[in-house]
Design an enzyme around this catalytic site. Sequence first.
Site, short mmCIF file in Angstrom:
data_model
loop_
_atom_site.label_atom_id
_atom_site.label_comp_id
_atom_site.label_asym_id
_atom_site.label_seq_id
_atom_site.Cartn_x
_atom_site.Cartn_y
_atom_site.Cartn_z
N ASP A 199 0.83 -1.21 0.00
CA ASP A 199 0.00 0.00 0.00
C ASP A 199 0.87 1.26 0.00
OD1 ASP A 199 0.92 -0.79 2.57
OD2 ASP A 199 -0.45 0.65 3.50
N GLU A 200 0.25 2.35 -0.43
CA GLU A 200 0.80 3.70 -0.28
C GLU A 200 2.27 3.83 -0.68
OE1 GLU A 200 -1.74 5.63 3.28
OE2 GLU A 200 -0.26 4.19 3.99
N VAL A 201 2.59 3.42 -1.88
CA VAL A 201 3.97 3.58 -2.35
C VAL A 201 4.13 5.00 -2.92
CG1 VAL A 201 5.79 2.67 -3.82
CG2 VAL A 201 4.03 1.13 -2.91
#
Length: 548
Positions: A342-344
Amino acid sequence: MLKFVSLLLALSFCQGLQHNNIDDYVEAESVFQASKYGSLWPLPQKVQISEVSFKLTSASFRIVDAKASSAGPSCSLLQSAYRRYYEYMFGSAKKQWGSKNNRRSDPSDLTELQVWITSPDSECDGYPSVTSDESYELTVNQPVAVLKAPKVWGALHGLETFSQLVFEDEYGAKSINATIINDFPRFQHRGILLDSSRHFLPIKVILANLETMAMNKFNVFHWHIVDDQSFPYLSRTFPQLSEQGAYHPYTHVYTPADVKMVIEFARLRGIRVIPEFDTPGHTQSWGKGQKDLLTPCYSGSKPSGSFGPVNPILNTTYDFMAQFFTEISTVFPDGYVHLGGDEVDFTCWKSNPDIQKFMEQQHFGEDYSKLESFYIQKLLDIVTSTKKGYLIWQEVFDNGVKLKADTLIHVWKGNQEQYQNEMASVTASGYQTLLSTPWYLNRISYGQDWQGFYKADPQDFKGTDEQKKLVIGGEACLWGEYVDATNLTPRLWPRASAVAERLWSAKNVTDIDDAFNRLSLHRCRMVERGIPAEPLFSSYCPREYKGV
Ligand SMILES: *[C@@H]1O[C@H](CO)[C@@H](O)[C@H](O)[C@H]1NC(C)=O
Ligand SMILES: *[C@@H]1O[C@H](CO)[C@@H](O)[C@H](O)[C@H]1NC(C)=O
Ligand SMILES: *[C@@H]1O[C@H](CO)[C@@H](O)[C@H](O)[C@H]1NC(C)=O
């Protein structure tokens, strides 16, 4: 004068609050009625409770193996569960000494609960899995009560249910009504996520929550064990990860023995332990002990000294991941690991000239989600080669990464409409999915927010029956930015209990008033069992929490 103004302000603020309280009170005035389902939580699939009641005494009541059971005295999982539930029902032997409830037994008492594992393989020494049979049938009648379950996992749930049927009559004597229950979970995956990276969680707190999960028939502990902030997992292969990346290398780590203890404690309660090792983002703490793992960020033409996500262009990255996940696959027995994803944040990748060159060579253009996919695909191949399945956060699916057909997509983003659309599109692509968006319990607000958790249903989205079947359940998440051992348990319970019933009970169990009546009692039961579960609303418990 200033004082006077602030007093006025304070007064009007209080009045505002009071007004709210009155509203809540009116709304909840019908509360303290007895439910026809007593204090059962989560509500079983089929329940018939009669008005005939029997007494039980600690002196004469026993939980025993049925003669025909395939799990005998050698099944320590069951034997220790019998002891646990006996104590929950009657208190410890010490407490019983001199207790009023120790009345002499009577021929009409209920004296035995027989536990009968009906399948030839009880799975006593195995681990629970996503396909475990958790069903059970419970018949309470004179002279004995019988709990039948194909596997030990159903028997554990049935013991909890039996203990929930026991109540105290007006003279303090333990009683139980004649009852028939036929029960099984609506969803196979009913999880709690705890985060031991933002704050280190002592083992004792983790175990207490596993115990409470069992009281609520949760069956997955999603251990978000490491993140940007700290790396408390002590790896045998790469001990420098926690030496450098934990908040403290000795006091704030989970040793191999700690991890083993958590897994066994969970197994004895029918709970799977799924660790999450989130990459390529959320990895700042990994970089401290593993040189060259993270991408150096650039400021203009020079390295800025800070680091971004895992460096996806180096072969050494994949050598490391292969060794690391080989270890993980042997330490954690569950068939699945959670790989995050997630959330790269692409800013650092964009700044790095080597990464830019690599993007050109691979013909990725300016699309850094292609680089993320490149990394994730290699990681998935590595994890597949360790014979594990995997869960990933929804972004990996959203970015079009090629996934194995049995990948579980974990939905966590957006508002109700957005997550429902996401569930629809994930299942339309044929993937199995689980939901967390409406169950971020770290978000707190004034009032009875459990009702919102209770009303969310993971199968409420536009889709075919086939799509609905791909929903395997959900998880309540308690992220750790503002949570440590001081407040974890009361923040989680009984709010997570609302999620427990949604995931276990039938879809049409939606009566919020009945839920309130049962949950109030269930919450007091947790308190009585030593769990500091916070109150739902103004009320009291017969035996209040006494502190530690
Ligand atoms: C149990 O039986 C008693 C009468 O013995 C009755 O008052 C009570 O409502 C019953 N409890 C439930 C949950 O049905
Ligand atoms: C990385 O591995 C690939 C494939 O095995 C190989 O072609 C390449 O030369 C390696 N790169 C380096 C810098 O060793
Ligand atoms: C839910 O539906 C089942 C089957 O249609 C029914 O037997 C049961 O009474 C319903 N339960 C509730 C709480 O409405």
